[in-house]
Design a protein around this motif. Structure first.
Motif: not given
Ligand code: SF4
Lengths: 454, 205
Positions: A217, B176-177, B192-193, B134-138, A185, A226, B131-132, A265-268, B171, A189, B173
């Protein structure tokens, strides 16, 4: 038959322990799938509906492709068309060059795997980082994925730990999955933040709205879509669903069939580019329109790449994905291979035709019937006809059968030795012949005294 | 343009135009409501809170933020901040470069529809101009109206507002990731989170 043995014997999993571990891990996914399916009372109706939707869509694919292109363009995306793998590589390279891209964050896409996109971009000086953890592992290892959902399922935590130690500086001997995941990760990142383009696959494309749907996921595709200002989405032309209302049918089936989760977990659902960014969608044929024109085999185009047929397949589970030597392993790989790449013509023979794949496929593809159909159509492997004729002869005559048994027992010790021309050579490449019981069943039965029963 | 025309011509020649559209799927009746949603969310690694009255959503959110905050910024998207009122969060400017979101400890955003069968919450593009984020936050906290919980994905799709696809992305959701790429061991926070909390607020349907 010979090819089936060949496949089972290829040494892609290093030893019997690895085979057992792989088998267990893969079958665990199958077990989870069963539990998840049992929770949905209308599961079978859902599969039925998905199959009917796919049949309808493929039957009207020209209409839906044109509609998708029109709606996606209205939404601000740019749609490109690629005839084949080389075309996809060229279009992607041109797009990235035009945007002066040197670093790409890529999420999982079996299509780009099929088209050899990564290697090509690297050769053009464009650095691609696979951001799905499993894909990253196989990328660092320098090997292709062995499973379409869990790309590094053939690797043990010890192997991954050693790889991360070497490539990411994790402590030597660190094999804890959580710590290794954290290290990846951190490493990824920074790569996301410096990427100038994101490349993703497409799980579904909705004709009605011109949207693409990407399921993960990890959330890695969403980061790739994004952060950079350029998003290149690569999709096979069979990925369409007619209407947004049809999408839930597939979303309810996909993750449950793949890993037993109720949904990823993610469906965009992405419709057009975000503000200040560009979205390019490359629609790829690469043999698909030819498959569509073949009424006997087009059903394979309905595949939603859930991996359920791999997880349940006794050949895949013990052979491992690399044995298939193509982008997609397992039953669906064996069904698609003869149509999509010439080297795949042997794969339909590597099956026991147990039908387990057909039983789990969420879109009800007639996988084992397809394998059988390919066997009938493809040139028969060398020697198979002779072997069949011989077998029929021996099995019809008790005396010949006994003679063959005696010859077999006599030659058994020699068959276990690898020498040129040994008919068991391909089997021996991967494993040892089992120990022989020493006498035939009939003679042992006779010794037990007739009529006592087992 | 020729590749396009060639491909479409081949597809048109191969498409038989026979099977008609099977129509919509009528799902079996499934359990619904907050409790069902909460137990499904636990199953996918998240936590549900509430339902709380809308006027106390800010208080509930502050409590969850306190649980999760681990240094770094606490951002609320504008629509979420409007609902929550004042709190430990700030609204980040919409034009902030995604890279500036790197050290976001907690992000609070508005979900639109929640699905009891799979714990998914719809995050619309209009509620997530950054946009980013919700995917970058912890740690991600989503606020959903308690009366927006529907039994299944079909109902969820039907409950989306008309402009759901007008803002680049939507999205779903669910938790968590996560990844299980190393020997099938489930690890949260692949990218992501690391955590996901969902607070249901307002009247229950
Ligand atoms: S053929 Fe069916 S079971 Fe196999 S991956 Fe495709 S959709 Fe899944």
């Amino acid at each position: 038959m010979t090819q089936a043995l060949e496949l089972a014997a290829r040494r892609t999993l290093p030893d019997e322990g690895a085979v057992t571990r792989h088998d267990g891990a893969v079958f665990d996914l199958r077990r989870r799938r069963d539990l998840a399916a049992a929770e949905v009372p209308d599961w079978e109706a859902l599969r039925e509906r998905a199959a009917a939707l796919k049949t309808h869509t493929l039957d009207h694919l020209d209409t839906y492709l044109e509609r998708f292109e029109a709606r996606a363009t209205e939404a601000g995306a740019v749609v490109h068309w690629a005839e084949d793998a080389a075309d996809l590589r060229r279009i992607a390279t041109e797009l990235l060059r035009a945007h002066k891209v040197e670093r790409v964050a890529k999420s999982k896409s079996m299509l780009t795997e099929e088209c050899g996109l990564n290697a090509h971009l690297e050769s053009q000086g464009i650095h691609v980082v696979d951001t799905d953890l499993g894909e990253r592992i196989v990328q660092l290892q320098g090997e292709p994925p062995s499973h379409i959902i869990v790309p590094a399922i053939h690797r043990s935590r010890a192997e991954i730990g050693a790889l991360f130690h070497e490539r990411m500086g994790t402590p030597r001997g660190e094999t804890d999955p959580e710590k290794l995941t954290r290290a990846a990760r951190r490493d990824l990142r920074s790569r996301f933040l410096s990427a100038q383009a994101g490349i993703t696959g497409v799980n579904f494309a909705v004709a009605e709205t011109g949207s693409i749907v990407v399921c993960t996921n990890e959330g890695n595709a969403d980061l790739g879509m994004s952060i950079p200002r350029l998003h290149v989405a690569c999709m096979g032309l069979e990925k369409l669903v007619p209407r947004m209302e049809d999408l839930p049918v597939f979303l309810r089936l996909l993750a449950r069939s793949a890993t037993g989760q109720p949904i990823t977990a993610y469906t965009s659902v992405v419709t057009g580019p975000r503000e200040g960014a560009e979205l390019h969608i490359i629609v790829v044929d690469n043999g698909r329109s030819a498959l569509l024109a073949d009424p006997g085999h087009r059903s394979a185009l309905g595949c939603i790449r859930c991996g359920a047929c791999l997880n349940t397949c006794p050949v895949y589970r013990r052979a491992g994905g690399h044995a298939y030597e193509g982008p997609i392993p397992g039953p669906i790989g064996a069904v698609l291979a003869p149509a999509l790449h010439p080297a795949g013509a042997a794969l339909p023979h590597a099956s026991s035709l147990c039908g387990s794949c057909t039983a789990v496929c969420p879109v009800r593809i007639d996988l084992h019937d397809q394998l059988l159909a390919w066997r009938r159509e493809l040139p028969r492997p060398r020697g198979e006809a002779l072997l069949g004729w011989l077998a029929a002869l021996v099995l019809r005559s008790p005396s010949l059968y006994r003679l063959a048994g005696r010859l077999g027992r006599l030659s058994w010790p020699i068959l276990g030795v690898r020498f040129p021309g040994n008919p068991a050579a391909s089997w021996l490449r991967g494993r040892k012949l089992p120990r022989h019981p020493g006498a035939s069943f009939a003679s042992r039965w006779a010794r037990r005294g007739q009529g006592t029963g087992p | 343009m020729t590749a396009r025309d060639d491909i479409l011509a081949r597809v048109a020649a191969a498409a038989t135009h026979r099977a008609s559209h099977p129509g919509g799927h009528t799902p079996a009746t499934l359990e619904t409501g907050f409790d069902r949603f909460a137990s499904r969310l636990r199953g996918v690694g998240g936590e549900a809170h509430g339902p709380v009255p809308a006027w106390s959503a800010g208080e509930a959110a502050s409590r969850v933020v306190a649980l999760r905050a681990d240094g770094g910024s606490i951002f609320a998207a504008e629509s979420a901040a409007d609902l929550l009122g004042p709190g430990p969060w700030v609204v980040p400017p919409a034009e902030l470069a995604p890279i500036a979101f790197e050290d976001v400890a907690v992000a609070l955003m508005l979900g639109t529809v929640a699905v009891a069968e799979n714990a998914a919450v719809a995050l619309l593009g209009r509620e997530a101009p950054q946009r980013a984020m919700p995917f970058l936050c912890r740690h991600l906290i989503l606020l959903v109206p308690a009366n927006s919980i529907v039994p299944d994905q079909h109902a969820a799709q039907a409950a989306l507002p008309a402009d759901a696809f007008a803002h680049h992305h939507l999205t779903w959701i669910s938790g968590p990731s996560k990844t299980a790429d190393i020997e099938q061991t489930l690890v949260y926070g692949a990218h992501g989170p690391l955590t996901l909390d969902v607070i249901a607020y307002g009247e229950v349907a």
